[in-house]
Design a protein around this motif. Sequence first.
Motif, PDB file in Angstrom:
ATOM      1  N   ASP A 204       0.814  -1.214   0.000  1.00 27.10           N
ATOM      2  CA  ASP A 204       0.000   0.000   0.000  1.00 27.10           C
ATOM      3  C   ASP A 204       0.850   1.268   0.000  1.00 27.10           C
ATOM      4  O   ASP A 204       0.512   2.247  -0.678  1.00 27.10           O
ATOM      5  N   ARG A 205       1.931   1.268   0.747  1.00 28.78           N
ATOM      6  CA  ARG A 205       2.725   2.494   0.888  1.00 28.78           C
ATOM      7  C   ARG A 205       3.826   2.633  -0.156  1.00 28.78           C
ATOM      8  O   ARG A 205       4.146   3.749  -0.581  1.00 28.78           O
ATOM      9  N   TYR A 206       4.425   1.504  -0.565  1.00 24.90           N
ATOM     10  CA  TYR A 206       5.615   1.564  -1.424  1.00 24.90           C
ATOM     11  C   TYR A 206       5.442   0.827  -2.753  1.00 24.90           C
ATOM     12  O   TYR A 206       6.405   0.688  -3.500  1.00 24.90           O
ATOM     13  N   ASP A 207       4.225   0.373  -3.053  1.00 22.87           N
ATOM     14  CA  ASP A 207       3.984  -0.387  -4.283  1.00 22.87           C
ATOM     15  C   ASP A 207       4.913  -1.597  -4.370  1.00 22.87           C
ATOM     16  O   ASP A 207       5.467  -1.909  -5.426  1.00 22.87           O
ATOM     17  N   ALA A 208       5.071  -2.292  -3.250  1.00 18.60           N
ATOM     18  CA  ALA A 208       5.955  -3.456  -3.196  1.00 18.60           C
ATOM     19  C   ALA A 208       5.251  -4.692  -3.743  1.00 18.60           C
ATOM     20  O   ALA A 208       4.027  -4.817  -3.663  1.00 18.60           O
ATOM     21  N   ARG A 209       6.034  -5.602  -4.305  1.00 19.58           N
ATOM     22  CA  ARG A 209       5.540  -6.888  -4.784  1.00 19.58           C
ATOM     23  C   ARG A 209       6.574  -7.965  -4.439  1.00 19.58           C
ATOM     24  O   ARG A 209       7.777  -7.756  -4.584  1.00 19.58           O
ATOM     25  N   VAL A 210       6.110  -9.130  -4.004  1.00 22.11           N
ATOM     26  CA  VAL A 210       6.999 -10.264  -3.767  1.00 22.11           C
ATOM     27  C   VAL A 210       7.366 -10.863  -5.124  1.00 22.11           C
ATOM     28  O   VAL A 210       6.493 -11.318  -5.856  1.00 22.11           O
ATOM     29  N   VAL A 211       8.648 -10.870  -5.444  1.00 22.63           N
ATOM     30  CA  VAL A 211       9.111 -11.329  -6.757  1.00 22.63           C
ATOM     31  C   VAL A 211       9.848 -12.660  -6.667  1.00 22.63           C
ATOM     32  O   VAL A 211       9.717 -13.498  -7.553  1.00 22.63           O
ATOM     33  N   VAL A 212      10.623 -12.882  -5.596  1.00 21.99           N
ATOM     34  CA  VAL A 212      11.423 -14.102  -5.471  1.00 21.99           C
ATOM     35  C   VAL A 212      11.288 -14.674  -4.065  1.00 21.99           C
ATOM     36  O   VAL A 212      11.351 -13.933  -3.079  1.00 21.99           O
ATOM     37  N   LEU A 213      11.135 -16.001  -3.986  1.00 20.62           N
ATOM     38  CA  LEU A 213      11.230 -16.718  -2.716  1.00 20.62           C
ATOM     39  C   LEU A 213      12.241 -17.850  -2.867  1.00 20.62           C
ATOM     40  O   LEU A 213      12.275 -18.535  -3.893  1.00 20.62           O
ATOM     41  N   GLY A 214      13.049 -18.029  -1.820  1.00 18.94           N
ATOM     42  CA  GLY A 214      13.922 -19.188  -1.708  1.00 18.94           C
ATOM     43  C   GLY A 214      13.620 -19.903  -0.408  1.00 18.94           C
ATOM     44  O   GLY A 214      12.624 -19.609   0.264  1.00 18.94           O
ATOM     45  N   PHE A 215      14.461 -20.814  -0.018  1.00 12.84           N
ATOM     46  CA  PHE A 215      14.245 -21.555   1.228  1.00 12.84           C
ATOM     47  C   PHE A 215      14.102 -20.603   2.413  1.00 12.84           C
ATOM     48  O   PHE A 215      13.222 -20.765   3.257  1.00 12.84           O
ATOM     49  N   ASP A 216      14.957 -19.588   2.486  1.00 12.44           N
ATOM     50  CA  ASP A 216      14.893 -18.621   3.585  1.00 12.44           C
ATOM     51  C   ASP A 216      15.209 -17.203   3.108  1.00 12.44           C
ATOM     52  O   ASP A 216      15.702 -16.374   3.867  1.00 12.44           O
ATOM     53  N   THR A 217      14.935 -16.932   1.824  1.00  6.13           N
ATOM     54  CA  THR A 217      15.234 -15.631   1.231  1.00  6.13           C
ATOM     55  C   THR A 217      14.018 -15.083   0.505  1.00  6.13           C
ATOM     56  O   THR A 217      13.156 -15.834   0.059  1.00  6.13           O
ATOM     57  N   MET A 218      13.979 -13.772   0.391  1.00  6.60           N
ATOM     58  CA  MET A 218      12.889 -13.085  -0.301  1.00  6.60           C
ATOM     59  C   MET A 218      13.439 -11.842  -0.981  1.00  6.60           C
ATOM     60  O   MET A 218      14.276 -11.128  -0.415  1.00  6.60           O
ATOM     61  N   ILE A 219      12.980 -11.579  -2.202  1.00  8.47           N
ATOM     62  CA  ILE A 219      13.287 -10.338  -2.895  1.00  8.47           C
ATOM     63  C   ILE A 219      11.972  -9.678  -3.265  1.00  8.47           C
ATOM     64  O   ILE A 219      11.066 -10.323  -3.798  1.00  8.47           O
ATOM     65  N   VAL A 220      11.871  -8.394  -2.974  1.00 10.82           N
ATOM     66  CA  VAL A 220      10.654  -7.617  -3.180  1.00 10.82           C
ATOM     67  C   VAL A 220      10.956  -6.470  -4.128  1.00 10.82           C
ATOM     68  O   VAL A 220      11.955  -5.762  -3.950  1.00 10.82           O
ATOM     69  N   SER A 221      10.128  -6.281  -5.135  1.00 10.29           N
ATOM     70  CA  SER A 221      10.258  -5.085  -5.979  1.00 10.29           C
ATOM     71  C   SER A 221       9.592  -3.916  -5.281  1.00 10.29           C
ATOM     72  O   SER A 221       8.657  -4.084  -4.493  1.00 10.29           O
ATOM     73  N   VAL A 222      10.079  -2.711  -5.572  1.00 10.08           N
ATOM     74  CA  VAL A 222       9.581  -1.507  -4.899  1.00 10.08           C
ATOM     75  C   VAL A 222       9.297  -0.447  -5.958  1.00 10.08           C
ATOM     76  O   VAL A 222      10.210   0.107  -6.553  1.00 10.08           O
ATOM     77  N   GLY A 223       8.022  -0.176  -6.168  1.00 12.70           N
ATOM     78  CA  GLY A 223       7.659   0.796  -7.190  1.00 12.70           C
ATOM     79  C   GLY A 223       7.813   2.234  -6.763  1.00 12.70           C
ATOM     80  O   GLY A 223       7.963   3.127  -7.602  1.00 12.70           O
ATOM     81  N   ARG A 224       7.788   2.476  -5.433  1.00 12.74           N
ATOM     82  CA  ARG A 224       7.871   3.844  -4.918  1.00 12.74           C
ATOM     83  C   ARG A 224       8.769   3.856  -3.682  1.00 12.74           C
ATOM     84  O   ARG A 224       8.312   3.991  -2.556  1.00 12.74           O
ATOM     85  N   PRO A 225      10.080   3.728  -3.878  1.00 11.90           N
ATOM     86  CA  PRO A 225      10.990   3.645  -2.729  1.00 11.90           C
ATOM     87  C   PRO A 225      11.203   5.000  -2.057  1.00 11.90           C
ATOM     88  O   PRO A 225      10.944   6.054  -2.662  1.00 11.90           O
ATOM     89  N   PRO A 226      11.674   5.000  -0.812  1.00 12.95           N
ATOM     90  CA  PRO A 226      12.025   6.261  -0.148  1.00 12.95           C
ATOM     91  C   PRO A 226      13.064   7.027  -0.950  1.00 12.95           C
ATOM     92  O   PRO A 226      14.030   6.445  -1.451  1.00 12.95           O
TER      93      PRO A 226
END
Length: 274
Positions: A204-226
């Motif tokens: 809601d605040r940063y237009d984030a989306r979950v793009v990658v998951l691993g066993f214990d890792t996550m990468i999130v895209s950020v459409g509106r970063p600080p």
Amino acid sequence: MATLPNPLPDLASSGLVLPPGSLVDATLDGPWHEPLLWYADGPATPRDWPDLREAGRRLGLLPVLVTGGSRDQWPEDWDLCPDGTSYPGDHDADEVLAGYWTDYADDELGDGTAADEDSPGTAPSWPGLAPVPDRKAPEDPDTAAAGLAGVIAADADEWLGGARIALVPARRSADIPAAIGWSGPMNHENDVARLCAVLRSWEDRYDARVVVLGFDTMIVSVGRPPATIEEARALAAEHYAFCPDNIDQSPPYDLDAYAEKAVLNQEAWSFWWD
């Protein structure tokens, strides 16, 4: 986790054009009563994420890249725990993060460098959620997510040790980890839906989306970063509560430095839980 009907059991007759792949029902406690996700047998291509986002949306399926990482652990070996996962909408992001901050920040940040004025040597009290950036995103958040997914897929061996496209029964990106009962942050949080409540807030605040998951890792895209250091520092507190290992176990082990390097103007956020 309360969900809408799962379309994965009918995937073969759904009309989706998919590469060869597998349905996963393996959990820490044995086979689940229905598939939790589908993922491809071969490497992801740059077009997989946007194409399956468009095609899968009508069925209630969302794409995510999955990675086996350095240990070659793919989703059937992720110790998924759907029976221990609640519903993200039942949790409040501010309350969740405040609780983590109380549990972790005093030990790790209570060195006097950023202490409360009235309590030298202790970590500051929870500052609350960072404000919404006062500007529009330059592009649609799903377009931004597709761009990041494409960059990763084009060189996934370099980024992640390989990545494959997956489909998960979820209505919003933030709910993907809860929909599969992902246990990556198990040493930090047993119920990943609480972290998904935070991901919803970042959506809601940063237009984030979950793009990658691993066993214990996550990468999130950020459409509106600080875009200012003040905004980045405010959000860095949330990142610390969400994933203390990002700061505690990664140089330079400093929250302000993390804000400047990993948050300010960054269009991708990476998280790893020990």
